[in-house]
Scaffold this motif. Structure first.
Motif, PDB file in Angstrom:
ATOM      1  N   ASP A 213      41.886   6.627  24.004  1.00 44.45           N
ATOM      2  CA  ASP A 213      41.380   5.249  23.988  1.00 44.45           C
ATOM      3  C   ASP A 213      42.469   4.230  24.341  1.00 44.45           C
ATOM      4  OD1 ASP A 213      38.772   5.976  23.186  1.00 44.45           O
ATOM      5  OD2 ASP A 213      39.444   6.126  21.097  1.00 44.45           O
ATOM      6  N   GLY A 220      39.618  -7.611  28.095  1.00 45.41           N
ATOM      7  CA  GLY A 220      38.244  -7.472  27.610  1.00 45.41           C
ATOM      8  C   GLY A 220      37.209  -7.944  28.615  1.00 45.41           C
ATOM      9  N   LYS A 222      34.240  -7.192  29.110  1.00 42.98           N
ATOM     10  CA  LYS A 222      32.865  -7.421  28.641  1.00 42.98           C
ATOM     11  C   LYS A 222      32.575  -8.915  28.575  1.00 42.98           C
ATOM     12  CE  LYS A 222      29.722  -6.417  24.777  1.00 42.98           C
ATOM     13  NZ  LYS A 222      29.596  -5.762  23.444  1.00 42.98           N
ATOM     14  N   LEU A 284      34.444  -3.644  26.140  1.00 43.77           N
ATOM     15  CA  LEU A 284      35.220  -4.344  25.111  1.00 43.77           C
ATOM     16  C   LEU A 284      35.399  -5.813  25.468  1.00 43.77           C
ATOM     17  CD1 LEU A 284      38.036  -1.665  24.645  1.00 43.77           C
ATOM     18  CD2 LEU A 284      36.086  -2.051  23.117  1.00 43.77           C
ATOM     19  N   ASN A 286      37.236  -9.764  24.440  1.00 45.78           N
ATOM     20  CA  ASN A 286      38.611 -10.226  24.231  1.00 45.78           C
ATOM     21  C   ASN A 286      39.078 -10.028  22.795  1.00 45.78           C
ATOM     22  OD1 ASN A 286      41.034 -11.819  25.224  1.00 45.78           O
ATOM     23  ND2 ASN A 286      40.384 -13.072  23.496  1.00 45.78           N
ATOM     24  N   ASP A 287      38.231 -10.359  21.827  1.00 49.31           N
ATOM     25  CA  ASP A 287      38.646 -10.209  20.426  1.00 49.31           C
ATOM     26  C   ASP A 287      38.981  -8.755  20.116  1.00 49.31           C
ATOM     27  OD1 ASP A 287      38.278 -12.889  20.049  1.00 49.31           O
ATOM     28  OD2 ASP A 287      36.334 -12.705  19.052  1.00 49.31           O
ATOM     29  N   GLN A 288      38.181  -7.832  20.668  1.00 51.35           N
ATOM     30  CA  GLN A 288      38.415  -6.413  20.412  1.00 51.35           C
ATOM     31  C   GLN A 288      39.734  -5.935  21.021  1.00 51.35           C
ATOM     32  OE1 GLN A 288      34.378  -5.604  22.028  1.00 51.35           O
ATOM     33  NE2 GLN A 288      34.250  -4.074  20.411  1.00 51.35           N
ATOM     34  N   VAL A 289      39.982  -6.303  22.286  1.00 54.85           N
ATOM     35  CA  VAL A 289      41.207  -5.811  22.921  1.00 54.85           C
ATOM     36  C   VAL A 289      42.444  -6.487  22.338  1.00 54.85           C
ATOM     37  CG1 VAL A 289      40.008  -5.200  25.056  1.00 54.85           C
ATOM     38  CG2 VAL A 289      41.140  -7.433  24.874  1.00 54.85           C
ATOM     39  N   SER A 291      42.765  -7.294  19.184  1.00 51.65           N
ATOM     40  CA  SER A 291      43.004  -6.548  17.947  1.00 51.65           C
ATOM     41  C   SER A 291      43.627  -5.195  18.231  1.00 51.65           C
ATOM     42  CB  SER A 291      41.683  -6.365  17.178  1.00 51.65           C
ATOM     43  OG  SER A 291      41.156  -7.602  16.765  1.00 51.65           O
ATOM     44  N   LEU A 292      43.161  -4.528  19.290  1.00 47.83           N
ATOM     45  CA  LEU A 292      43.721  -3.238  19.660  1.00 47.83           C
ATOM     46  C   LEU A 292      45.167  -3.376  20.136  1.00 47.83           C
ATOM     47  CD1 LEU A 292      40.617  -1.719  21.467  1.00 47.83           C
ATOM     48  CD2 LEU A 292      41.661  -0.877  19.345  1.00 47.83           C
TER      49      LEU A 292
END
Length: 463
Positions: A213, A220, A222, A284, A286-289, A291-292
């Motif tokens: 992953d 992001g 998405k 994904l 922006n908030d998700q990437v 955080s990652l």
């Protein structure tokens, strides 16, 4: 001396409510001269007193009322909390300033458009980079002012050789990265586009072996908009032309092979489709990437200075966090172009009946008397060379790595570009996300855009 501040929400172009308050001028006591220096100090004091008296007399010659229209809530709060009008009147006692606070920027532009037609623009107004061309016939040239000379960006936004506004703040774009991850993978900070591509591929191969992953570059798609450092800014970086969207509005085939935007988008396409965005960039946001990235499941993240706070919210340790500027140049002998954006361009309108006083206000606003306190109040970077503002150490690292950067003053595109963009439905951020879809053909997409672009220019009568 009365000082008036108008705070209004304009439902029509000419309506405002007036708040009247009182205040007093203040002064600073001077220290006694040191022993043995009485004679010199007395002479200097006499000379200084003469200069002050001359300046005061000159300032008192200016009189009248200035209308200052704004929409910025932070600026309005600072004005009210720090008695801007009173401080200005300490130097210009016969000039009053009325501050019109308009609800938001959308209502502001509607009001300014109406007032321009009615020959009733305020004495002093603000513009964005993309509205300077819209109001260029209503703004006087400020290129001869000290505020312009001391501003890092103003001359870069000149139109027809005229500086029509002095930007209050500046904003930069950064590539955030984890130093320890670069070191572990044997990657150095890239200084050219080929090096950037190679670094991303090395990182993806190294960390992707154990983590399927993993994303070398977090983007992001998405949400579509997070590709803006590449899709929005790279054409301007490629051409070193912050007015690239406006230049394109004057061309029938701006996406043709060999053009700057064609070169830039081919670079982006090759990067995005090389696997360095991970296995599911379209799944994904922006908030998700972000955080990652904060959790080190990604090594690189391109965002504006505002991104630092978002990253810090996701981790307790930023000791290994660094930044560099996106290196879009092909070789190290090419200029290292860096995007910078001016914001809130203060200008004096041709409708002002007190232009000399209005220019004096602009000069005062960007002087020691006011600007340093304001720029330290807001989170934005300073646009004034004589009043620098220290960057966060993480952001400052990019300047250390790139001491020879060439600033490109970015303009978001004027009315002609926007009209063509709407007619052709050209959306650079959406186009970047589409690059990741199966069967996408970049050359075909750019050829289609060229056809639509020429047709739109003809239909709209844009030369």
């Amino acid at each position: 001396m009365k000082k008036r501040i108008i705070a209004s929400i304009l439902t029509c172009a000419m309506t405002a409510s007036l708040l009247i308050g009182c205040g007093s001028a203040g002064g600073n006591a001077s220290e006694a001269p040191a022993a043995g220096m009485e004679e010199t100090t007395a002479a200097e004091d006499a000379e200084g007193s003469e200069e002050s008296a001359a300046t005061a007399a000159s300032n008192e010659e200016l009189s009248g009322t200035l209308t200052f229209a704004i929409w910025d809530n932070n600026l309005n709060d600072f004005i009210e909390e720090n008695d801007m009008v009173g401080k200005f009147q300490e130097q210009y006692p016969n000039v009053d300033v009325e501050v019109e606070k308009i609800k938001d920027d959308s209502e502001y532009w509607n009001a300014m458009k109406m007032r321009a037609s009615a020959n009733q623009l305020p004495d002093i107004m603000f513009n964005k980079p993309f509205t300077l061309s819209r109001f260029k016939d209503y703004l006087i040239d400020l290129s001869g002012t000290e505020a312009c000379a001391n501003n890092e960006l103003a001359s870069g936004y000149a139109l027809d050789g005229k500086v029509l506004g002095i930007p209050m703040t500046s904003g930069y774009e950064y590539v955030f990265y984890w130093k320890d991850m670069f070191e572990e993978a044997g990657v150095e900070v890239p200084a050219t586009w080929p090096e950037f591509e190679a670094a991303a591929k090395t990182l993806q191969d190294y960390f992707g072996k154990e983590n399927p992953d993993f994303m070398a570059i977090a983007c992001g798609l998405k949400d579509e908009w997070p590709d803006y450092p590449y899709m929005e800014f790279m054409p301007a970086l490629e051409s070193a032309n912050g007015q690239n969207w406006n230049t394109m509005a004057s061309q029938d085939a701006p996406f043709a092979e060999g053009t700057d935007i064609n070169k830039a988008y081919n670079k982006v396409y090759n990067l995005f489709t090389s696997g360095v965005l991970g296995k599911d960039p379209l799944g994904l946001g922006n908030d998700q990437v972000t955080s990652l990235f904060a959790a080190k499941s990604a090594a690189i993240l391109a965002l504006g200075d505002w991104g630092l706070q978002n990253i810090m919210n996701g981790t307790d340790d930023i000791s290994q966090l660094g930044t560099f500027y996106l290196p879009t140049r092909n070789t190290e002998s090419d200029p290292y172009n860096v995007i910078v954006q001016g914001d809130s361009f203060m200008g004096v309108t041709t409708h002002s009946k007190n232009q000399e006083a209005a220019v004096a206000f602009v000069e005062w606003f960007y002087s020691e008397a006011w600007y340093p306190s304001y720029i330290n109040y807001v989170s934005s970077a300073s646009s004034m060379k004589n009043f620098p503002k220290d960057k966060d150490p993480v952001l400052a690292e990019s300047d250390t790595l790139c001491p020879d950067k060439a600033l490109v003053m970015y303009d978001g595109g004027g009315d002609d570009f926007t009209a063509i963009q709407n007619e052709t439905t050209f959306d650079y951020k959406k186009l970047g996300a589409q690059m990741m879809t199966e069967g996408f053909d970049l050359n075909a997409a750019l050829d289609e855009l060229n056809t639509k672009w020429a047709e739109a220019r003809a239909k709209l009568g844009i030369q």
